[in-house]
Design a protein around this motif. Structure first.
Motif, short mmCIF file in Angstrom:
data_model
loop_
_atom_site.label_atom_id
_atom_site.label_comp_id
_atom_site.label_asym_id
_atom_site.label_seq_id
_atom_site.Cartn_x
_atom_site.Cartn_y
_atom_site.Cartn_z
N GLU A 98 0.85 -1.19 0.00
CA GLU A 98 0.00 0.00 0.00
C GLU A 98 0.88 1.23 0.00
N ASN A 99 0.63 2.11 -0.94
CA ASN A 99 1.31 3.40 -1.01
C ASN A 99 2.83 3.29 -1.00
N MET A 100 3.36 2.29 -1.71
CA MET A 100 4.81 2.16 -1.83
C MET A 100 5.31 3.25 -2.79
N ARG A 101 6.55 3.67 -2.59
CA ARG A 101 7.14 4.68 -3.48
C ARG A 101 8.46 4.14 -4.04
N PRO A 102 8.78 4.48 -5.31
CA PRO A 102 10.02 3.97 -5.89
C PRO A 102 11.27 4.34 -5.08
N ASP A 103 11.32 5.57 -4.58
CA ASP A 103 12.50 5.97 -3.81
C ASP A 103 12.63 5.15 -2.53
N GLN A 104 11.48 4.77 -1.94
CA GLN A 104 11.52 3.94 -0.74
C GLN A 104 12.02 2.53 -1.07
N MET A 105 11.61 2.02 -2.24
CA MET A 105 12.04 0.68 -2.63
C MET A 105 13.56 0.64 -2.82
N LEU A 106 14.13 1.72 -3.34
CA LEU A 106 15.59 1.79 -3.50
C LEU A 106 16.28 1.75 -2.14
N LYS A 107 15.72 2.45 -1.17
CA LYS A 107 16.30 2.43 0.18
C LYS A 107 16.22 1.03 0.78
N LEU A 108 15.14 0.35 0.50
CA LEU A 108 14.99 -1.01 1.00
C LEU A 108 16.01 -1.94 0.34
N MET A 109 16.30 -1.72 -0.94
CA MET A 109 17.31 -2.51 -1.62
C MET A 109 18.69 -2.28 -1.00
N GLU A 110 18.94 -1.05 -0.58
CA GLU A 110 20.21 -0.75 0.10
C GLU A 110 20.32 -1.54 1.41
N SER A 111 19.21 -1.67 2.11
CA SER A 111 19.24 -2.44 3.35
C SER A 111 19.44 -3.93 3.05
N ALA A 112 18.98 -4.39 1.89
CA ALA A 112 19.22 -5.78 1.49
C ALA A 112 20.71 -6.00 1.24
N GLU A 113 21.35 -5.00 0.63
CA GLU A 113 22.79 -5.10 0.37
C GLU A 113 23.59 -5.15 1.68
N ARG A 114 23.10 -4.48 2.71
CA ARG A 114 23.76 -4.50 4.02
C ARG A 114 23.51 -5.82 4.74
N GLY A 115 22.54 -6.60 4.26
CA GLY A 115 22.21 -7.87 4.89
C GLY A 115 21.08 -7.79 5.88
N ASP A 116 20.44 -6.63 6.00
CA ASP A 116 19.33 -6.49 6.94
C ASP A 116 18.06 -7.18 6.43
N LEU A 117 17.88 -7.18 5.13
CA LEU A 117 16.70 -7.79 4.52
C LEU A 117 17.02 -9.26 4.27
N ASP A 118 16.24 -10.16 4.83
CA ASP A 118 16.50 -11.59 4.72
C ASP A 118 15.87 -12.12 3.43
N ILE A 119 16.70 -12.29 2.40
CA ILE A 119 16.19 -12.80 1.13
C ILE A 119 16.53 -14.28 0.95
N SER A 120 16.93 -14.94 2.03
CA SER A 120 17.31 -16.36 1.95
C SER A 120 16.14 -17.24 1.52
N LYS A 121 14.92 -16.79 1.79
CA LYS A 121 13.76 -17.58 1.39
C LYS A 121 13.61 -17.66 -0.12
N LEU A 122 14.28 -16.76 -0.85
CA LEU A 122 14.18 -16.74 -2.31
C LEU A 122 15.34 -17.47 -2.98
N GLU A 123 16.31 -17.93 -2.21
CA GLU A 123 17.51 -18.54 -2.79
C GLU A 123 17.19 -19.79 -3.62
N GLY A 124 16.16 -20.53 -3.25
CA GLY A 124 15.79 -21.74 -3.98
C GLY A 124 15.43 -21.45 -5.42
N PHE A 125 14.90 -20.27 -5.68
CA PHE A 125 14.53 -19.93 -7.06
C PHE A 125 15.77 -19.75 -7.93
#
Length: 172
Positions: free
Chosen positions: A139-166
């Motif tokens: 709901e009400n996501m913004r592109p600039d916010q998504m970029l910030k979230l991607m930065e947190s993924a690069e730092r390892g804060d966002l757990d994307i291990s559930k997608l590794e199987g793909f």
């Protein structure tokens, strides 16, 4: 009468939503599917800022659907990929960007308004391995916010291990 029915069938197909397509494929064994609650993306040792937590709270769910090419069977792959491309070519799916590598083609699209995105869609395909659709619902996501979230993924804060199987599905 036949012409009218044919036109009606074409119109209904062109108005098909990504949601409807994904629901139709739930029981198809050729597809690999996964739904992830956004809350599961927070790692145990995450150090999100308050702003990043607010961004993460705009994401409700992540759907992932993949079609790996099995045993060189590209006929069904082509049919499914073309159907998805037709759905995503509809006006309601607005393009943010396209990516292209030697093997992969990908597009990033969204629905909603630029400052209030309802869903973000990544569609990636490789003619020798298959395709995948990643759909972030929120709901009400913004592109600039998504970029910030991607930065947190690069730092390892966002757990994307559930997608590794793909990723393993598409390895040679």
């Amino acid at each position: 009468m036949a012409l009218a029915l044919g036109l009606a069938a074409l119109t209904s197909c062109s108005d098909k939503s990504l949601q409807k397509y994904l629901v139709e494929k739930q029981d198809d064994d050729k597809f690999v599917k996964m739904d992830i609650a956004a809350s599961l993306l927070q790692g145990k040792n995450s150090s999100f800022t308050q702003e990043e937590k607010d961004v993460l709270n705009t994401i409700k769910k992540v759907n992932v659907v993949a079609y790996p090419i099995a045993d060189g069977d590209t006929a069904d792959y082509e049919k499914e990929r073309e159907e998805l491309k037709a759905i995503l070519a509809q006006e309601k799916y607005k393009e943010l960007t396209r990516f292209k590598s030697n093997e992969w083609n990908a597009s990033l699209k969204y629905t909603g308004e630029e400052d209030a995105i309802d869903e973000v869609i990544v569609f990636a395909s490789d003619d020798s391995r298959g395709f995948a659709v990643f759909r972030l619902l929120g709901e009400n996501m913004r592109p600039d916010q998504m970029l910030k979230l991607m930065e947190s993924a690069e730092r390892g804060d966002l757990d994307i291990s559930k997608l590794e199987g793909f990723g393993k599905i598409f390895k040679d």
